[in-house]
Design a protein around this motif. Structure first.
Motif, short mmCIF file in Angstrom:
data_model
loop_
_atom_site.label_atom_id
_atom_site.label_comp_id
_atom_site.label_asym_id
_atom_site.label_seq_id
_atom_site.Cartn_x
_atom_site.Cartn_y
_atom_site.Cartn_z
N ALA A 27 0.83 -1.21 0.00
CA ALA A 27 0.00 0.00 0.00
C ALA A 27 0.86 1.26 0.00
CB ALA A 27 -0.94 -0.01 1.20
N ALA A 28 1.89 1.29 0.82
CA ALA A 28 2.77 2.46 0.89
C ALA A 28 3.48 2.69 -0.43
CB ALA A 28 3.77 2.30 2.02
N PHE A 29 3.95 1.62 -1.05
CA PHE A 29 4.66 1.73 -2.32
C PHE A 29 3.76 2.33 -3.40
CE2 PHE A 29 5.85 -0.09 -6.44
CZ PHE A 29 7.17 0.32 -6.52
N PHE A 30 2.56 1.76 -3.55
CA PHE A 30 1.68 2.25 -4.61
C PHE A 30 1.06 3.60 -4.29
CE2 PHE A 30 2.22 -2.12 -5.96
CZ PHE A 30 2.47 -1.92 -7.30
N ASP A 31 0.86 3.90 -3.02
CA ASP A 31 0.39 5.25 -2.65
C ASP A 31 1.43 6.29 -3.04
OD1 ASP A 31 -1.93 4.21 -1.62
OD2 ASP A 31 -1.32 4.39 0.49
N THR A 32 2.71 5.96 -2.87
CA THR A 32 3.78 6.88 -3.24
C THR A 32 3.86 7.05 -4.75
OG1 THR A 32 5.00 6.31 -1.24
CG2 THR A 32 6.25 7.35 -3.01
N LEU A 33 3.62 5.98 -5.50
CA LEU A 33 3.60 6.11 -6.96
C LEU A 33 2.44 7.01 -7.40
CD1 LEU A 33 4.37 2.52 -8.27
CD2 LEU A 33 5.89 4.49 -8.23
N ASP A 34 1.31 6.88 -6.73
CA ASP A 34 0.14 7.68 -7.10
C ASP A 34 0.30 9.15 -6.71
OD1 ASP A 34 -1.18 5.51 -8.17
OD2 ASP A 34 -2.29 5.07 -6.33
N ALA A 35 1.01 9.42 -5.61
CA ALA A 35 1.18 10.79 -5.14
C ALA A 35 2.62 10.96 -4.64
CB ALA A 35 0.19 11.10 -4.03
N PRO A 36 3.57 11.08 -5.56
CA PRO A 36 4.98 11.17 -5.15
C PRO A 36 5.25 12.48 -4.41
CG PRO A 36 4.78 11.53 -7.50
CD PRO A 36 3.42 11.14 -7.01
N PRO A 37 6.20 12.45 -3.48
CA PRO A 37 6.58 13.68 -2.77
C PRO A 37 7.31 14.62 -3.72
CG PRO A 37 8.06 11.91 -2.17
CD PRO A 37 6.98 11.30 -3.03
N GLN A 38 7.38 15.88 -3.34
CA GLN A 38 8.12 16.87 -4.13
C GLN A 38 9.60 16.52 -4.11
OE1 GLN A 38 6.93 19.57 -5.92
NE2 GLN A 38 4.93 18.64 -5.52
N ALA A 39 10.27 16.80 -5.21
CA ALA A 39 11.71 16.55 -5.30
C ALA A 39 12.45 17.53 -4.38
CB ALA A 39 12.19 16.72 -6.73
N THR A 40 13.43 17.00 -3.67
CA THR A 40 14.26 17.84 -2.80
C THR A 40 15.35 18.50 -3.64
OG1 THR A 40 15.81 16.05 -2.34
CG2 THR A 40 13.89 16.26 -0.85
N PRO A 41 15.96 19.57 -3.12
CA PRO A 41 17.07 20.18 -3.85
C PRO A 41 18.19 19.18 -4.17
CG PRO A 41 16.35 21.65 -2.12
CD PRO A 41 15.61 20.35 -1.92
N ARG A 42 18.46 18.28 -3.25
CA ARG A 42 19.52 17.28 -3.47
C ARG A 42 19.14 16.35 -4.63
NH1 ARG A 42 22.15 13.38 1.15
NH2 ARG A 42 23.70 12.46 -0.22
N LEU A 43 17.88 15.95 -4.72
CA LEU A 43 17.46 15.10 -5.83
C LEU A 43 17.55 15.86 -7.15
CD1 LEU A 43 16.30 12.44 -6.87
CD2 LEU A 43 14.02 13.35 -6.40
N ARG A 44 17.14 17.11 -7.14
CA ARG A 44 17.25 17.93 -8.37
C ARG A 44 18.71 18.05 -8.82
NH1 ARG A 44 12.29 20.40 -9.29
NH2 ARG A 44 10.97 20.56 -7.45
N GLU A 45 19.62 18.22 -7.87
CA GLU A 45 21.04 18.29 -8.20
C GLU A 45 21.52 16.96 -8.79
OE1 GLU A 45 23.20 19.41 -4.68
OE2 GLU A 45 22.04 21.26 -4.44
N ALA A 46 21.06 15.86 -8.23
CA ALA A 46 21.45 14.55 -8.74
C ALA A 46 20.98 14.36 -10.17
CB ALA A 46 20.90 13.45 -7.84
N PHE A 47 19.76 14.76 -10.47
CA PHE A 47 19.24 14.64 -11.84
C PHE A 47 20.03 15.53 -12.79
CE2 PHE A 47 15.46 12.49 -10.23
CZ PHE A 47 15.22 11.60 -11.25
N ALA A 48 20.36 16.73 -12.36
CA ALA A 48 21.12 17.64 -13.21
C ALA A 48 22.52 17.07 -13.46
CB ALA A 48 21.22 19.02 -12.56
#
Length: 57
Positions: A27-48
């Motif tokens: 349930a937690a896994f699929f709830d997160t897929l349905d409504a993912p949290p906002q990307a953190t600055p660190r995640l944005r840096e990793a993608f960049a």
């Protein structure tokens, strides 16, 4: 039900690793897929950083 069993068997034979989740984790896994949290600055840096280093086809 036979088709499901055959499919499950085929996947079991082909998969080297299979993860089975408890109902609460499922349930937690699929709830997160349905409504993912906002990307953190660190995640944005990793993608960049990834985009700067990796050429995708």
């Amino acid at each position: 039900m036979r088709a499901f069993d055959e499919t499950t068997q085929a996947l079991d034979e082909q998969a080297s690793v299979r993860t089975e989740l408890q109902p609460v984790d499922h349930a937690a896994f699929f709830d997160t897929l349905d409504a993912p949290p906002q990307a953190t600055p660190r995640l944005r840096e990793a993608f960049a950083g990834h985009a700067a280093r990796v050429l995708s086809t």
